[in-house]
Design a protein around this motif. Structure first.
Motif, mmCIF file in Angstrom:
data_model
loop_
_atom_site.group_PDB
_atom_site.id
_atom_site.type_symbol
_atom_site.label_atom_id
_atom_site.label_comp_id
_atom_site.label_asym_id
_atom_site.label_seq_id
_atom_site.Cartn_x
_atom_site.Cartn_y
_atom_site.Cartn_z
ATOM 1 N N LYS A 65 144.053 -68.188 42.945
ATOM 2 C CA LYS A 65 144.273 -67.104 43.902
ATOM 3 C C LYS A 65 143.148 -67.004 44.918
ATOM 4 O O LYS A 65 143.147 -66.087 45.744
ATOM 5 C CB LYS A 65 144.421 -65.776 43.157
ATOM 6 C CG LYS A 65 145.647 -65.698 42.263
ATOM 7 C CD LYS A 65 145.753 -64.333 41.599
ATOM 8 C CE LYS A 65 147.011 -64.243 40.748
ATOM 9 N NZ LYS A 65 147.137 -62.912 40.085
ATOM 10 N N ASN A 66 142.177 -67.897 44.815
ATOM 11 C CA ASN A 66 141.043 -67.858 45.739
ATOM 12 C C ASN A 66 140.356 -66.492 45.737
ATOM 13 O O ASN A 66 139.979 -65.974 46.802
ATOM 14 C CB ASN A 66 141.491 -68.203 47.156
ATOM 15 C CG ASN A 66 140.959 -69.539 47.607
ATOM 16 O OD1 ASN A 66 140.523 -70.364 46.813
ATOM 17 N ND2 ASN A 66 140.992 -69.771 48.908
ATOM 18 N N THR A 67 140.185 -65.953 44.555
ATOM 19 C CA THR A 67 139.673 -64.584 44.437
ATOM 20 C C THR A 67 138.632 -64.497 43.322
ATOM 21 O O THR A 67 138.784 -65.130 42.271
ATOM 22 C CB THR A 67 140.816 -63.592 44.167
ATOM 23 O OG1 THR A 67 141.776 -63.689 45.220
ATOM 24 C CG2 THR A 67 140.291 -62.160 44.110
ATOM 25 N N ALA A 92 138.495 -61.745 48.226
ATOM 26 C CA ALA A 92 139.467 -62.764 48.585
ATOM 27 C C ALA A 92 138.881 -63.689 49.636
ATOM 28 O O ALA A 92 138.290 -63.233 50.622
ATOM 29 C CB ALA A 92 140.735 -62.108 49.116
ATOM 30 N N ALA A 93 139.054 -64.983 49.425
ATOM 31 C CA ALA A 93 138.491 -65.971 50.332
ATOM 32 C C ALA A 93 139.584 -66.678 51.106
ATOM 33 O O ALA A 93 140.684 -66.891 50.599
ATOM 34 C CB ALA A 93 137.679 -66.989 49.557
ATOM 35 N N SER A 94 139.272 -67.044 52.296
ATOM 36 C CA SER A 94 140.183 -67.850 53.106
ATOM 37 C C SER A 94 139.357 -68.843 53.895
ATOM 38 O O SER A 94 138.139 -68.706 54.036
ATOM 39 C CB SER A 94 140.996 -66.962 54.058
ATOM 40 O OG SER A 94 140.151 -66.273 54.952
ATOM 41 N N GLY A 95 140.011 -69.849 54.403
ATOM 42 C CA GLY A 95 139.327 -70.831 55.216
ATOM 43 C C GLY A 95 139.026 -72.113 54.468
ATOM 44 O O GLY A 95 139.155 -73.191 54.998
ATOM 45 N N ARG A 96 138.580 -71.989 53.228
ATOM 46 C CA ARG A 96 138.324 -73.151 52.395
ATOM 47 C C ARG A 96 138.659 -72.807 50.950
ATOM 48 O O ARG A 96 138.746 -71.654 50.587
ATOM 49 C CB ARG A 96 136.862 -73.592 52.498
ATOM 50 C CG ARG A 96 136.551 -74.433 53.696
ATOM 51 C CD ARG A 96 135.213 -75.113 53.555
ATOM 52 N NE ARG A 96 134.943 -76.006 54.648
ATOM 53 C CZ ARG A 96 133.879 -76.765 54.745
ATOM 54 N NH1 ARG A 96 132.962 -76.734 53.798
ATOM 55 N NH2 ARG A 96 133.690 -77.560 55.782
ATOM 56 N N VAL A 103 134.062 -70.248 55.526
ATOM 57 C CA VAL A 103 134.717 -69.398 54.522
ATOM 58 C C VAL A 103 134.674 -67.955 55.007
ATOM 59 O O VAL A 103 133.623 -67.482 55.462
ATOM 60 C CB VAL A 103 134.005 -69.508 53.163
ATOM 61 C CG1 VAL A 103 134.603 -68.528 52.163
ATOM 62 C CG2 VAL A 103 134.083 -70.928 52.626
ATOM 63 N N GLN A 104 135.800 -67.293 54.925
ATOM 64 C CA GLN A 104 135.853 -65.857 55.205
ATOM 65 C C GLN A 104 136.069 -65.115 53.893
ATOM 66 O O GLN A 104 136.949 -65.483 53.113
ATOM 67 C CB GLN A 104 136.976 -65.520 56.182
ATOM 68 C CG GLN A 104 136.758 -66.057 57.582
ATOM 69 C CD GLN A 104 137.131 -67.526 57.696
ATOM 70 O OE1 GLN A 104 138.124 -67.968 57.137
ATOM 71 N NE2 GLN A 104 136.314 -68.273 58.414
#
Length: 127
Positions: free
Chosen positions: A76-78, A23-27, A2-3
């Motif tokens: 929104k993965n936030t 804000a998350a990215s990757g998973r 996870v970033q």
């Protein structure tokens, strides 16, 4: 993996408000409990707030109760931290963190239970 990327920090006058975002990215973020911590120069990292994966459970550090609100938008993965009635002692670098473990109000205060961390965003409150 996870970033996490924090944003929304800045300079604000005492009594003002800021909203931080993570804000998350990757998973998919919805599988993780999330927390906010802060660290002022020369001080240890301090727990600010945490929220369960569903948003149904939250915990706050004593110094921010009643002034800060943590929330999340899994679509929104936030994750957000709304900070009101800011004080000079709130000045710090604010970090968000993700935890893979089940949410436990007894443990969310400890940085070691979190698996991923962002780089931080600076919040400065002037008097």
């Amino acid at each position: 993996q996870v970033q996490l990327v924090e944003s929304g920090g800045g300079l604000v006058q005492e009594g003002g408000s800021l909203r931080l975002s993570c804000a998350a990215s990757g998973r998919i973020l919805s599988t993780y409990a999330m927390g906010w911590f802060r660290q002022a120069p020369g001080k240890e990292r301090e727990f600010v707030a945490a929220i369960s994966w569903s948003g149904g459970r939250t915990d706050y550090g004593d110094s921010v109760k009643g002034r800060f609100t943590i929330s999340r938008d899994n679509a929104k993965n936030t994750v957000y931290l709304q900070m009101n009635s800011l004080k000079p002692e709130d000045t710090a670098v604010y970090y968000c963190a993700a935890m893979m473990r089940p949410y436990d109000s007894r443990r969310v205060y400890f940085p070691t239970v979190y698996d991923y961390w962002g780089q931080g965003t600076q919040v400065t409150v002037s008097s």
